[in-house]
Design a protein around this motif. Structure first.
Motif, short mmCIF file in Angstrom:
data_model
loop_
_atom_site.label_atom_id
_atom_site.label_comp_id
_atom_site.label_asym_id
_atom_site.label_seq_id
_atom_site.Cartn_x
_atom_site.Cartn_y
_atom_site.Cartn_z
N ALA A 184 23.49 31.82 12.26
CA ALA A 184 22.97 33.04 12.12
C ALA A 184 21.77 33.11 13.13
O ALA A 184 20.75 32.63 13.44
CB ALA A 184 22.54 33.45 10.71
N PHE A 185 21.59 34.61 13.47
CA PHE A 185 20.44 35.14 14.31
C PHE A 185 19.31 35.43 13.49
O PHE A 185 19.51 36.33 12.54
CB PHE A 185 20.67 36.11 15.26
N HIS A 186 18.17 34.73 13.66
CA HIS A 186 17.06 34.98 12.49
C HIS A 186 17.52 34.53 11.34
O HIS A 186 17.58 35.16 10.13
CB HIS A 186 16.35 36.45 12.47
N ALA A 187 17.92 33.10 11.19
CA ALA A 187 18.73 32.49 10.06
C ALA A 187 17.81 32.25 8.79
O ALA A 187 18.26 32.70 7.69
CB ALA A 187 19.26 31.21 10.52
N PHE A 204 16.00 34.44 7.16
CA PHE A 204 16.17 35.63 6.12
C PHE A 204 17.47 35.73 5.65
O PHE A 204 17.71 35.64 4.29
CB PHE A 204 16.07 36.86 7.00
N ASP A 205 18.56 35.42 6.69
CA ASP A 205 19.94 35.46 5.85
C ASP A 205 20.04 34.04 5.13
O ASP A 205 20.83 34.30 4.05
CB ASP A 205 21.01 35.12 7.13
N GLN A 206 19.44 32.95 5.35
CA GLN A 206 19.54 32.05 4.55
C GLN A 206 18.92 32.11 3.15
O GLN A 206 19.78 31.86 1.97
CB GLN A 206 18.91 30.52 4.96
N HIS A 207 17.62 32.73 3.06
CA HIS A 207 17.07 33.02 1.83
C HIS A 207 17.86 34.06 0.92
O HIS A 207 18.07 33.78 -0.39
CB HIS A 207 15.71 33.52 2.14
N MET A 208 18.52 35.15 1.51
CA MET A 208 19.10 36.02 1.08
C MET A 208 20.43 35.51 0.37
O MET A 208 20.88 35.89 -0.87
CB MET A 208 19.31 37.45 1.81
N LEU A 209 21.21 34.69 0.99
CA LEU A 209 22.27 33.98 0.81
C LEU A 209 21.96 33.25 -0.42
O LEU A 209 22.66 32.89 -1.43
CB LEU A 209 22.98 33.34 1.82
N ASN A 250 12.97 43.11 1.81
CA ASN A 250 12.09 42.39 0.58
C ASN A 250 13.10 41.14 0.15
O ASN A 250 13.81 41.32 -0.40
CB ASN A 250 11.86 43.18 -0.43
N LEU A 251 12.41 39.78 0.46
CA LEU A 251 13.28 38.81 0.16
C LEU A 251 13.45 38.49 -1.21
O LEU A 251 14.39 37.64 -1.74
CB LEU A 251 12.35 37.34 0.73
N ASP A 257 26.67 36.81 9.23
CA ASP A 257 25.67 38.06 9.28
C ASP A 257 25.69 38.60 7.92
O ASP A 257 26.69 38.98 7.70
CB ASP A 257 25.70 38.97 10.42
N LEU A 258 24.34 38.99 7.41
CA LEU A 258 24.17 39.86 6.03
C LEU A 258 23.69 41.07 6.45
O LEU A 258 22.93 41.33 7.31
CB LEU A 258 23.39 39.21 5.08
N GLU A 259 24.23 42.24 5.56
CA GLU A 259 23.61 43.66 5.38
C GLU A 259 23.17 43.66 4.08
O GLU A 259 23.69 43.08 3.24
CB GLU A 259 24.46 44.62 5.80
#
Length: 235
Positions: A126-129, A131-136, A52-53, A45-47
């Motif tokens: 991840a939950f709602h992966a 978003f996390d995938q793009h940001m990571l 904004n992607l 999980d990311l904060e």
């Protein structure tokens, strides 16, 4: 070399030790064809500074490991990243990462190298992966010049796939926590949200086995098939 060719070839400025660590990171492995229990999953999980992607940044990373059918509490990851020039959005009121915490954070290069070493060759959940995938992916590319190629599955899709009777297909993590009466002590903190997602995933892995989905490959295939059906136009 043309200007555009030079831009494509440009890499972040890593020192020799960091370049060596980067070169030694394991290549991602394909999902296994053994029992679901035998797969090591990294739940992340990311904060972030906002939603904004393309502009916002990863502020913290929390991750836990599912292995042998349980959360392995000896394998936990948590880092806050130092971001000198980040403008915080109102989301700081949710995740609580203020300027002082971010100023005291780890060097992003070192933190991301540590995280990818923690991940190893394992698939990510991840939950709602998306978003996390793009940001990571963006953070790894910007800080390390690293292209993330690990399998990334979305628990927000796996839950309605395996529990259609819940009728909460567009639900958030809190909805699923409530549905299964999970006792979660904390939320909206990267490591706490990763743990909550992992606890949900343990229930879903049990549901998968009950539905004769016995391997990680079979779970991925069933998920892909379900998503294609969901996206297919209705006549």
């Amino acid at each position: 070399m043309s200007l555009f060719g030079w831009l494509r070839a440009a890499k972040p400025g890593l020192d020799a030790a960091q370049q060596q660590r980067l070169a030694q990171l394991p290549k991602p492995a394909a999902l296994g064809d053994g029992p679901l229990r035998s797969q090591r999953w990294v739940v992340v999980d990311l904060e972030t500074s906002g939603l904004n992607l393309n502009r916002d940044q990863v502020l913290s990373i929390g991750a836990v490991v599912i292995e042998d059918g349980a959360v392995d509490f000896s394998q936990l990851f948590e880092r806050t990243l130092h971001r000198a020039d980040t403008k915080l959005s109102p989301s700081v009121l949710i995740h609580g990462l203020g300027p002082s915490a971010i100023a005291a954070g780890s060097d992003p290069v070192e933190a991301l190298l540590d995280f990818m070493a923690f991940v190893g060759d394992s698939p990510l959940l991840a939950f709602h992966a998306p978003f996390d995938q793009h940001m990571l992916c963006r953070a790894l590319k910007d800080s390390l010049g690293y292209r993330l190629a690990h399998t990334f599955l979305d628990v927000a899709d796996i839950a309605p796939l395996l529990c259609p009777e819940a009728h909460i297909r567009e639900a958030g993590l809190d909805d699923w926590i409530h549905h299964f009466n999970l006792q979660v002590g904390e939320r909206h903190h990267a490591s706490a949200d990763a743990l909550a997602t992992a606890e949900l995933m343990l229930i879903l892995l049990s549901r998968a086995r009950q539905q004769q989905i016995d391997t990680p490959q079979a779970l991925q295939a069933r998920l892909s098939q379900w998503k294609r059906r969901k996206q297919a136009p209705s006549f």
